[in-house]
Design a protein around this motif. Structure first.
Motif, PDB file in Angstrom:
ATOM      1  N   ILE A 123      25.222  42.871  34.748  1.00  0.00           N
ATOM      2  CA  ILE A 123      26.163  42.152  35.594  1.00  0.00           C
ATOM      3  C   ILE A 123      26.597  43.088  36.711  1.00  0.00           C
ATOM      4  O   ILE A 123      26.853  44.268  36.468  1.00  0.00           O
ATOM      5  N   ALA A 124      26.701  42.559  37.915  1.00  0.00           N
ATOM      6  CA  ALA A 124      27.268  43.316  39.036  1.00  0.00           C
ATOM      7  C   ALA A 124      28.603  42.672  39.397  1.00  0.00           C
ATOM      8  O   ALA A 124      28.650  41.496  39.756  1.00  0.00           O
ATOM      9  N   VAL A 125      29.679  43.429  39.278  1.00  0.00           N
ATOM     10  CA  VAL A 125      31.012  42.912  39.594  1.00  0.00           C
ATOM     11  C   VAL A 125      31.664  43.839  40.613  1.00  0.00           C
ATOM     12  O   VAL A 125      31.546  45.060  40.521  1.00  0.00           O
ATOM     13  N   SER A 126      32.296  43.252  41.606  1.00  0.00           N
ATOM     14  CA  SER A 126      32.967  44.031  42.647  1.00  0.00           C
ATOM     15  C   SER A 126      34.463  43.757  42.578  1.00  0.00           C
ATOM     16  O   SER A 126      34.885  42.620  42.338  1.00  0.00           O
ATOM     17  N   ILE A 127      35.262  44.788  42.798  1.00  0.00           N
ATOM     18  CA  ILE A 127      36.711  44.646  42.689  1.00  0.00           C
ATOM     19  C   ILE A 127      37.389  45.313  43.877  1.00  0.00           C
ATOM     20  O   ILE A 127      36.918  46.326  44.388  1.00  0.00           O
ATOM     21  N   VAL A 128      38.492  44.703  44.330  1.00  0.00           N
ATOM     22  CA  VAL A 128      39.289  45.357  45.368  1.00  0.00           C
ATOM     23  C   VAL A 128      39.987  46.564  44.735  1.00  0.00           C
ATOM     24  O   VAL A 128      40.194  46.625  43.526  1.00  0.00           O
ATOM     25  N   SER A 129      40.373  47.505  45.574  1.00  0.00           N
ATOM     26  CA  SER A 129      40.890  48.774  45.060  1.00  0.00           C
ATOM     27  C   SER A 129      42.138  48.599  44.209  1.00  0.00           C
ATOM     28  O   SER A 129      42.362  49.352  43.254  1.00  0.00           O
ATOM     29  N   SER A 130      42.967  47.589  44.508  1.00  0.00           N
ATOM     30  CA  SER A 130      44.172  47.384  43.705  1.00  0.00           C
ATOM     31  C   SER A 130      43.843  47.012  42.266  1.00  0.00           C
ATOM     32  O   SER A 130      44.646  47.232  41.358  1.00  0.00           O
ATOM     33  N   ALA A 131      42.657  46.435  42.055  1.00  0.00           N
ATOM     34  CA  ALA A 131      42.257  46.022  40.707  1.00  0.00           C
ATOM     35  C   ALA A 131      41.709  47.170  39.868  1.00  0.00           C
ATOM     36  O   ALA A 131      41.483  47.004  38.670  1.00  0.00           O
ATOM     37  N   VAL A 155      33.733  49.216  44.107  1.00  0.00           N
ATOM     38  CA  VAL A 155      35.115  49.100  44.570  1.00  0.00           C
ATOM     39  C   VAL A 155      35.139  49.145  46.090  1.00  0.00           C
ATOM     40  O   VAL A 155      34.409  49.926  46.708  1.00  0.00           O
ATOM     41  N   GLY A 156      35.967  48.310  46.685  1.00  0.00           N
ATOM     42  CA  GLY A 156      36.121  48.323  48.134  1.00  0.00           C
ATOM     43  C   GLY A 156      37.307  47.475  48.549  1.00  0.00           C
ATOM     44  O   GLY A 156      37.945  46.843  47.704  1.00  0.00           O
ATOM     45  N   LEU A 172      30.002  38.694  40.658  1.00  0.00           N
ATOM     46  CA  LEU A 172      31.397  38.250  40.608  1.00  0.00           C
ATOM     47  C   LEU A 172      32.265  39.238  41.366  1.00  0.00           C
ATOM     48  O   LEU A 172      31.950  40.430  41.434  1.00  0.00           O
ATOM     49  N   ALA A 173      33.364  38.744  41.921  1.00  0.00           N
ATOM     50  CA  ALA A 173      34.296  39.609  42.634  1.00  0.00           C
ATOM     51  C   ALA A 173      35.716  39.279  42.186  1.00  0.00           C
ATOM     52  O   ALA A 173      36.061  38.106  41.996  1.00  0.00           O
ATOM     53  N   ILE A 174      36.517  40.317  42.007  1.00  0.00           N
ATOM     54  CA  ILE A 174      37.933  40.155  41.698  1.00  0.00           C
ATOM     55  C   ILE A 174      38.710  40.564  42.934  1.00  0.00           C
ATOM     56  O   ILE A 174      38.626  41.703  43.389  1.00  0.00           O
ATOM     57  N   MET A 175      39.470  39.604  43.503  1.00  0.00           N
ATOM     58  CA  MET A 175      40.206  39.872  44.730  1.00  0.00           C
ATOM     59  C   MET A 175      41.475  39.038  44.753  1.00  0.00           C
ATOM     60  O   MET A 175      41.688  38.180  43.885  1.00  0.00           O
ATOM     61  N   GLY A 176      42.303  39.285  45.761  1.00  0.00           N
ATOM     62  CA  GLY A 176      43.572  38.577  45.848  1.00  0.00           C
ATOM     63  C   GLY A 176      43.477  37.224  46.511  1.00  0.00           C
ATOM     64  O   GLY A 176      44.123  36.276  46.085  1.00  0.00           O
ATOM     65  N   ARG A 177      42.666  37.119  47.571  1.00  0.00           N
ATOM     66  CA  ARG A 177      42.571  35.860  48.305  1.00  0.00           C
ATOM     67  C   ARG A 177      41.122  35.425  48.394  1.00  0.00           C
ATOM     68  O   ARG A 177      40.272  36.194  48.839  1.00  0.00           O
TER      69      ARG A 177
END
Length: 348
Positions: A123-131, A155-156, A172-177
């Motif tokens: 799995i490739a998952v990307s997350i914003v730095s706050s996560a 992370v980015g 998948l990506a975890i982000m705020g908006r």
């Protein structure tokens, strides 16, 4: 694939007339996987009869397939040495390549099989730095349950994640908006409060329920443009018709926290970046009206992307576990998800 239809002219004896040499293009087009499979087995056996037993075929059927293969190549593959089959030089070379080809096909079959099972694959998952302050812990919990799954995460800031989604470079990506400009599917993952932090020496540290305008003379420390945290701060400023006396842009949450503790200014930042500092009492959270700012973590993927069973299982794990995990981690700070947000997310 082309099969020689004059099967009855071939016989069991491998010492037949040398086939006419063929070009490599004709050779490749004439090959079948079945011929390669039979050839590899035959190359390990002392006779076609033994190969036929192992393949559950008749001896004439094995002989026919070998002769068709030799006809396609244009070179003899076997010769008899002391009443045993032996490979010719062409046979030795083909045996090496055929074994590699069949091995690659077996690897491909294994890889495709893993995609039908949720307990293996990658799995490739990307997350914003706050996560980064909570997502690795969730990934560790997932890896304990599914140790055969390789989870790769990057992370980015928000702009970086948008590029990855647009380029189909992440599952998948975890982000705020969620990005309205891209064709994505976004699902609420967990309550994501933002708070205004200040150094312990701030004169309003003990004040209760004051307006944002009281901080007009403070320096606001902001994330870089393109960051989701920066976008939240700018939205709050516009909503309150607020203009800080001075602002400083810093490139990471860690830098902002260190700068706040050093007395450089105040900042609006994700509560989920503050676990350590709040536990050790190194940073103050100001009780500004309208805070915590109510946001929601989103789990995002491209609408056109076909998620594998492994990705779907990982998505389900995050949706079921992220919010309870965060509530346990931050319950002591008294900032729980508002009831109306919890009800909005319960339908997922």
């Amino acid at each position: 694939m082309l099969i020689n239809q004059h099967e009855n002219r071939f016989h069991e004896d491998p010492k037949h007339t040398t086939p006419t040499p063929k070009t490599s293009v004709n050779f490749i087009r004439s090959l079948t996987l079945r011929q390669l499979q039979i050839f590899v087995i035959a190359s390990r056996c002392p006779s076609f009869a033994r190969a036929a037993e192992e393949l559950h075929l008749t001896q004439p059927a094995v002989s026919m397939q070998i002769r068709q293969l030799e006809e396609a190549i244009g070179l003899p593959l076997f010769e008899r040495v002391a009443r045993r089959l032996a490979l010719t030089e062409a046979g030795e070379r083909l045996s090496h390549h055929a074994t590699r080809i069949l091995g690659e096909i077996k690897d491909a079959e294994d890889a495709m099989m893993s995609l039908t099972q949720a307990d293996s694959g990658s799995i490739a998952v990307s997350i914003v730095s706050s996560a980064t302050y909570f997502a690795p812990k969730l990934l560790a919990l997932y890896s304990q349950q599914f140790p055969k799954v390789d989870v790769h995460f990057s992370v980015g800031n928000r702009e970086t994640l948008l590029r990855l989604l647009q380029d189909n470079a992440t599952d998948l990506a975890i982000m705020g908006r969620p990005p309205p400009e891209l064709g994505t599917t976004a699902e609420p993952l967990a309550y994501h409060p933002h708070v205004i932090i200040a150094p312990l020496s701030h004169p309003l540290r003990q004040a209760r329920g004051f307006d944002l305008q009281e901080l007009a003379s403070d320096t606001f420390l902001l994330r870089e443009p393109g960051s989701g945290t920066r976008a939240v701060a700018e939205h709050v400023f516009r909503q309150n018709l607020f203009v800080p006396a001075r602002s400083v842009t810093l490139g990471s949450n860690e830098t902002i926290k260190q700068a706040v503790m050093a007395g450089m200014g105040v900042s609006l930042i994700s509560l989920h970046t503050l676990s350590l500092e709040l536990r050790t009492g190194e940073i103050a959270v100001l009780d500004v009206n309208g805070t915590p700012v109510e946001r929601t973590w989103q789990l995002v993927h491209s609408r056109s992307k076909q998620l594998s069973p492994t990705c779907l299982a990982f998505r389900r794990f995050l949706l079921e576990n992220a919010e309870p995990f965060l509530e346990r981690e931050y319950a002591q700070f008294g900032l729980r998800r508002p009831k109306r947000l919890a009800e909005a997310g319960s339908g997922r």
